[in-house]
Design a protein around this motif. Structure first.
Motif, short mmCIF file in Angstrom:
data_model
loop_
_atom_site.label_atom_id
_atom_site.label_comp_id
_atom_site.label_asym_id
_atom_site.label_seq_id
_atom_site.Cartn_x
_atom_site.Cartn_y
_atom_site.Cartn_z
N LEU A 1 28.31 13.38 5.16
CA LEU A 1 28.13 14.40 4.12
C LEU A 1 28.93 15.67 4.42
O LEU A 1 28.67 16.70 3.82
CB LEU A 1 26.64 14.74 3.98
CG LEU A 1 25.76 13.60 3.50
CD1 LEU A 1 24.30 14.03 3.50
CD2 LEU A 1 26.16 13.15 2.11
N GLU B 1 31.89 16.54 3.61
CA GLU B 1 32.60 17.03 2.42
C GLU B 1 31.63 17.45 1.32
O GLU B 1 31.80 18.48 0.69
CB GLU B 1 33.53 15.94 1.88
CG GLU B 1 34.57 15.48 2.85
CD GLU B 1 35.86 16.26 2.70
OE1 GLU B 1 36.14 16.71 1.59
OE2 GLU B 1 36.57 16.39 3.71
N ARG B 2 30.62 16.63 1.08
CA ARG B 2 29.69 16.87 -0.03
C ARG B 2 28.61 17.88 0.30
O ARG B 2 28.11 18.57 -0.58
CB ARG B 2 29.05 15.56 -0.47
CG ARG B 2 30.07 14.59 -1.03
CD ARG B 2 29.42 13.36 -1.55
NE ARG B 2 29.25 12.40 -0.47
CZ ARG B 2 28.80 11.18 -0.64
NH1 ARG B 2 28.45 10.76 -1.84
NH2 ARG B 2 28.69 10.36 0.37
N THR C 1 23.71 17.36 -1.44
CA THR C 1 24.03 16.13 -2.15
C THR C 1 22.76 15.43 -2.59
O THR C 1 21.82 15.29 -1.81
CB THR C 1 24.86 15.19 -1.25
OG1 THR C 1 26.06 15.84 -0.88
CG2 THR C 1 25.17 13.88 -1.94
N TYR C 2 22.73 15.00 -3.83
CA TYR C 2 21.59 14.24 -4.33
C TYR C 2 21.58 12.85 -3.69
O TYR C 2 22.62 12.22 -3.55
CB TYR C 2 21.64 14.10 -5.85
CG TYR C 2 21.25 15.36 -6.55
CD1 TYR C 2 19.91 15.64 -6.80
CD2 TYR C 2 22.21 16.29 -6.94
CE1 TYR C 2 19.53 16.82 -7.43
CE2 TYR C 2 21.85 17.46 -7.57
CZ TYR C 2 20.51 17.71 -7.80
OH TYR C 2 20.15 18.89 -8.42
N ASP D 1 23.27 10.12 -5.47
CA ASP D 1 24.73 10.13 -5.50
C ASP D 1 25.37 9.45 -4.29
O ASP D 1 26.59 9.41 -4.18
CB ASP D 1 25.25 11.57 -5.61
CG ASP D 1 24.94 12.18 -6.98
OD1 ASP D 1 24.66 11.41 -7.92
OD2 ASP D 1 24.97 13.41 -7.08
N VAL D 2 24.54 8.95 -3.38
CA VAL D 2 25.05 8.25 -2.19
C VAL D 2 24.75 6.77 -2.39
O VAL D 2 23.60 6.34 -2.31
CB VAL D 2 24.39 8.79 -0.91
CG1 VAL D 2 24.86 8.02 0.31
CG2 VAL D 2 24.67 10.29 -0.77
N THR E 1 17.33 15.74 -2.55
CA THR E 1 18.56 16.00 -1.80
C THR E 1 18.29 15.86 -0.30
O THR E 1 17.14 15.93 0.14
CB THR E 1 19.12 17.42 -2.06
OG1 THR E 1 18.22 18.38 -1.49
CG2 THR E 1 19.33 17.69 -3.54
N GLU F 1 19.14 18.08 1.81
CA GLU F 1 18.70 19.41 2.21
C GLU F 1 17.18 19.56 2.06
O GLU F 1 16.51 20.16 2.90
CB GLU F 1 19.43 20.46 1.38
CG GLU F 1 19.26 21.86 1.88
CD GLU F 1 20.22 22.80 1.18
OE1 GLU F 1 20.67 23.74 1.85
OE2 GLU F 1 20.53 22.60 -0.02
#
Length: 78
Positions: free
Chosen positions: A21, A23-24, A28-29, A32-33, A66, A68
């Motif tokens: 992650l 870059e993202r 990031t959700y 989305d992975v 996410t 996070e």
């Protein structure tokens, strides 16, 4: 590795699950992975519980959207 900060948490995701992650970012959700699923979440919970030595709120972790948010829940637990 007990993730003391967000960067260490992202490194743990990379080392344990090959999820990069950098870059993202941690915002990031999960959806989305492509490789992310509930089985990986349970594996992450296991790794984090082993690393931190405490139980984590699995229900709250399943509600996280996410990476996070997952990290924040881990930090809340002390």
């Amino acid at each position: 590795m007990n993730p003391r900060n967000l960067d260490e948490f992202l490194l743990l995701l990379h080392d344990e699950f090959s999820i990069d992650l950098r870059e993202r970012g941690a915002g990031t959700y999960l959806a989305d992975v492509p490789e992310w699923d509930s089985v990986l979440l349970l594996q992450l919970v296991t790794v984090l519980e082993e690393e931190t030595g405490r139980r984590l709120p699995v229900r709250s972790l399943f509600e996280a959207r996410t990476f996070e948010q997952i990290y924040a829940l881990v930090k809340e637990q002390g």
